[in-house]
Enzyme design. Structure first.
Site, short mmCIF file in Angstrom:
data_model
loop_
_atom_site.label_atom_id
_atom_site.label_comp_id
_atom_site.label_asym_id
_atom_site.label_seq_id
_atom_site.Cartn_x
_atom_site.Cartn_y
_atom_site.Cartn_z
N GLU A 1 7.60 -22.90 -35.95
CA GLU A 1 8.05 -22.79 -34.48
C GLU A 1 7.48 -21.67 -33.98
O GLU A 1 8.11 -20.62 -34.09
CB GLU A 1 9.63 -22.64 -34.38
CG GLU A 1 10.35 -24.08 -34.81
CD GLU A 1 11.92 -24.36 -34.50
OE1 GLU A 1 12.09 -23.38 -33.59
OE2 GLU A 1 12.47 -25.11 -34.81
N GLU B 1 16.36 -23.88 -40.81
CA GLU B 1 16.77 -22.66 -40.45
C GLU B 1 17.73 -22.25 -41.56
O GLU B 1 18.92 -21.90 -40.91
CB GLU B 1 16.80 -22.32 -39.09
CG GLU B 1 15.58 -22.51 -38.05
CD GLU B 1 15.67 -22.30 -36.83
OE1 GLU B 1 16.93 -22.47 -36.35
OE2 GLU B 1 14.89 -21.87 -35.96
#
Length: 862
Positions: free
Chosen positions: A257, A188
């Protein structure tokens, strides 16, 4: 001579074995690559359904059961982060044992016949302490995390290569015949990269190049960074990813995710994501060309010890995942997703071979149709309207689409699955009393003086982590203040006020050994001010401030530089001489608690001090108290939890192993019900308002002995340990509701890719399934109605149409059984109770540890 012949034969045999081994290894070698449609494993495109299970958040004894449940739930792969701080707690000293045995975990994945996605990071976020970085890394000279910084890159590369080398030595990459088909570097990074500018871009490019240079033989990924360089695949994280597009047209669309729920903070309500919405999001991603979905989390597990980050993340990391924190299947979520996975797999050959043709079926309705070869077809019919269901016309047939739902038609004719039509049972999980009586509670007060060798002094206020190096949650700030006998507050005047400014996370303030109050920050606002009127005495007054960390930050720009602890100002206001600023005075510091230094949680050290009968200590609700007792392991095999509702805040150990931080602070939020329709976000579906954020704490059975198990509790604020209980997690009731024409994958199948036009239809009626856990039986039917029943689980009511035989039929089919199934047909209930009306069957049943119809169960309410 005979010995020599034997030796020659033995050497020849060993040589043959070596050749055979080499030959076998070559046979099982596999290749993993990708194109714009999907990953290619041995040249074959695949739709991959994956789920996150983090090995340190459960015990090795749980791993095989968790992974097999994941496989039975329709998963193809297991996804896990690699946690640097558990593997290298100090520079160059590695730990890959116990809960940290990554190799063992991956071999269990391989044994189950599943793939693995290794998210090596080594930054993981994950609501994990310090984002997975070891705290010692912060003190490497000249270091700056996650940027173009040589000390950081050197350390990161060293750990990455260490892990890759370890896994290569066990042949765990798919290129070696192992389960790992993907690896992830960084995590991320997009937002941080954009903040850091060129330095961020340089670091990201270096990380990608470094990862590829390890030559694992499998593709690498980076999530949430659109600038990910080739050949690394950029991927999506979020509640929805249907709009995500890879940054190159030749890369596949991967969702690393898919958030199955959300984490819980101490003091906040929990969030639960409706399975109808999660299934809708996954189907929407697949119809848009997605080829890998990973549920984050599939089993969340437990933040044992001091591994929770945040700060203020609860010890439970349940995440509303399909397999709960204790390792039990969570219905309806598990079962409904399992049916979704079956439906997607029926479409797999079409999905990976063709791009969808999108047609409008209405203002908020679409069809995504895949035509891979002549005569074949798979379709997804979507209704994006969150308010209204609709009837659409597709291929000259009408289809009813509930609000916010997608129907999957693997043959473009028959509905195999609709995301909003849940036919799985709802299992209501509770904690039931066990036969484990905790007895012989003893207590020890930790406020007693410590010897000078464990303290240090300095002028001014020191940052907490710089002093503790995270060896403890606790740091004492101590100072003495002299008050003259003439001070007006000693003679009826106004009391002075102590003001303490903290950068986080909590503080307990003591004046002359007495707790005067506590202050707390929060995950998003760690700084707080503690203010309290204080009674001082003439002469020397001892001010002791116990600063408490509740997990280190795990996300944010250069969070390694964020402060924790009391940095002031610390002042006494209202004295006769005015404000007394103590911030720059000489303070005494003590790292940790006296009980920690004596290791009172350990069975070997628990007898080192003079423990008192808790009946003497408890009535005073003594703060900073250690409590210990013993209990025998409960019978059975149900997962166990310890009920901490009578305590305040602290930590708890079982046989010397920390099960984590506890805090029974009441949850704040707005629990106003939940609808599956419309976009989900954590504040939308809140639960548990007005109750402790976490009352029950997982006690792994693997940590217990048959008898005399030691439980040790450290309580910061005062509590009653005599009301602590061990409970068993079990199913109390199960509910199910299913209509006559519920989509049923078992009612039809496609024989081969070439025979789409010869779809076999079995036309079997749907069945209502009820199932208790393996050691339970259905003891009674609380509600049963075939017709038009109303309400939801726990609140069912008969509608205008009701078959009178409903209850008796369910009793006959289900009482005394661990599981049962009832076909939803008129003939099962004697006759059609209301012709020409769509009927459904709704049932609520009780699960017990006995087959008695009148079995009584005591339930400890959450």
């Amino acid at each position: 001579m005979g010995f020599c012949k034997c030796l020659v034969k033995m050497n020849f045999f060993m040589f043959l074995c070596a050749l055979m081994l080499l030959f076998n290894v070559k046979l099982i070698n596999s290749s993993v690559s990708y194109d714009r449609k999907s990953l290619l494993i041995n040249g074959q495109r695949k739709i991959i359904i994956s789920g996150s299970i983090h090995y340190p958040r459960s015990t090795p004894e749980m791993w095989e059961d968790l992974i097999m449940k994941a496989k039975k739930g329709g998963l193809d792969a297991i996804d896990t982060y690699v946690f640097w701080n558990v593997h290298e707690p100090s520079p160059g000293n590695y730990n890959f044992e116990g809960r940290n045995d990554l190799v063992r975990f991956l071999k269990i994945v391989q044994k189950a016949g599943l793939y693995a996605h290794l998210r090596l990071g080594p930054y993981v976020c994950a609501e994990w302490n310090f984002g997975g970085f070891p705290v010692w890394l912060k003190y490497v000279p000249g270091i700056s995390f996650r940027t173009d910084n040589e000390p950081f890159k050197r350390a990161m590369q060293g750990f990455t290569e260490k892990v890759v080398s370890l896994l290569k030595s066990h042949n765990l990459f798919q290129s070696q015949g192992g389960p790992i088909i993907l690896s992830q570097i960084e995590n991320e990074y997009g937002n941080l990269r954009s903040h850091l500018g060129q330095e961020g871009y340089n670091y990201m490019s270096w990380a990608a190049k470094m990862a590829v240079s390890t030559q694992t033989g499998v593709p690498w990924t980076m999530c949430k960074d659109i600038e990910t360089p080739d050949p690394v695949i950029n991927t999506c994280n979020g509640f929805y990813c249907h709009q995500f597009t890879p940054n190159r047209p030749y890369k596949p669309k991967l969702w690393t995710e898919a958030w199955s729920g959300w984490f819980t903070e101490f003091g906040k309500s929990s969030s639960q994501r409706p399975v109808e919405d999660l299934a809708f999001a996954v189907a929407r991603f697949i119809q848009a060309g997605g080829s890998l979905v990973n549920y984050y989390m599939y089993h969340g597990g437990t933040n044992f010890g001091r591994t929770a980050g945040g700060p203020f993340i609860t010890t439970s990391y349940d995440y509303d995942a399909p397999i709960d924190e204790y390792g039990l299947i969570k219905q309806q979520k598990y079962g409904h997703l399992k049916e979704l996975h079956k439906a997607i797999k029926l479409c797999e050959s079409a999905l990976v071979s063709a791009d969808p043709i999108v047609t409008e079926l209405g203002p908020k309705q679409q069809a995504h149709v895949f035509y891979p070869v002549k005569g074949s077809c798979a379709a997804f019919l979507a209704n994006y309207d969150p308010e209204s269901g609709v009837k659409v016309l597709f291929n000259n047939r009408h289809y009813n689409l509930p609000p916010w739902s997608i129907s999957i038609l693997p043959d473009c004719k028959n509905v195999a699955f609709n995301t909003a039509k849940v036919g799985e049972q709802t299992s209501h999980m509770v904690m039931m009393p066990s036969n484990a009586n905790i007895h012989q509670w003893k207590s020890y007060n930790d406020i007693s003086p410590v010897d000078d060798s464990s303290t240090m002094s300095a002028f001014g206020l020191l940052e907490q982590i710089n002093v503790t190096r995270d060896s403890s949650d606790y740091l004492w700030y101590k100072i003495s203040v002299h008050v003259k006998p003439s001070e007006s507050s000693l003679h009826g005047g106004k009391l002075p006020t102590l003001i303490v400014e903290s950068t986080g996370d909590a503080v307990h303030a003591f004046i002359n050994g007495q707790l005067i109050g506590s202050g707390f920050g929060g995950r998003k606002a760690r700084r707080f001010s503690f203010t309290k009127k204080v009674n001082l005495k003439p002469g020397t007054n001892k001010i002791a401030l116990l600063s408490v960390a509740v997990g280190l930050p795990n996300v944010g720009k250069h969070y390694e530089n964020w402060n924790t602890g009391i940095l002031g100002p610390v002042v006494l206001e209202g004295l006769d001489k005015g404000k007394l600023d103590l911030s720059r005075k000489k303070w005494t510091y003590q790292v940790g608690l006296k009980g920690e230094s004596m290791n009172l949680a350990s069975p070997d050290s628990a007898s080192m001090v003079g423990w008192m009968d808790s009946k003497i200590v408890v009535p005073k609700r003594q703060p900073l108290a250690w409590h210990k007792a013993y209990f025998d392991a409960p019978g059975g095999n149900e997962p166990l939890g310890v009920d901490m509702h009578s305590m305040g805040k602290g930590q708890v150990w079982i046989n010397g192993v920390s099960i984590g931080r506890y805090w029974t602070t009441v949850s704040q939020g707005q629990c106003n019900g939940c609808s599956y329709t419309g976009r989900f976000q954590p504040l939308k579906c809140q639960f548990g308002c007005g109750k402790p954020s976490q009352r029950w704490y997982h006690v792994p059975r693997a940590w217990l002995k048959p008898t005399r198990n030691l439980i040790v509790v450290f309580e910061e604020m005062g509590g009653d340990p005599t009301k602590i209980y061990i409970g068993k997690r079990s199913v109390s009731t199960v509910c199910a509701q299913i209509s006559e024409y519920h989509p049923n994958i078992k009612s039809w199948k496609i024989k081969t890719v070439e025979s789409y036009d010869r779809t076999q239809e079995f036309r079997t009626r749907p069945k209502l399934h009820l199932q208790c856990t393996s050691n339970q039986y259905i003891s009674s039917i609380k509600f049963a109605s075939f017709g038009t029943p109303l309400g939801t689980c726990g609140r069912f009511e008969q509608g205008k149409c009701h078959a009178p035989t409903s209850n008796s039929v369910l009793q006959k089919r289900c009482i005394g059984k661990q599981r049962c199934a009832v076909a939803v047909t008129n003939s099962n209930f004697g006759r059609d109770p209301c012709p020409n009306v769509l009927k459904r069957l709704s049932v609520e049943a009780v699960c017990s540890f006995t087959t008695s119809k009148n079995a009584n169960q005591t339930i400890i309410h959450n």
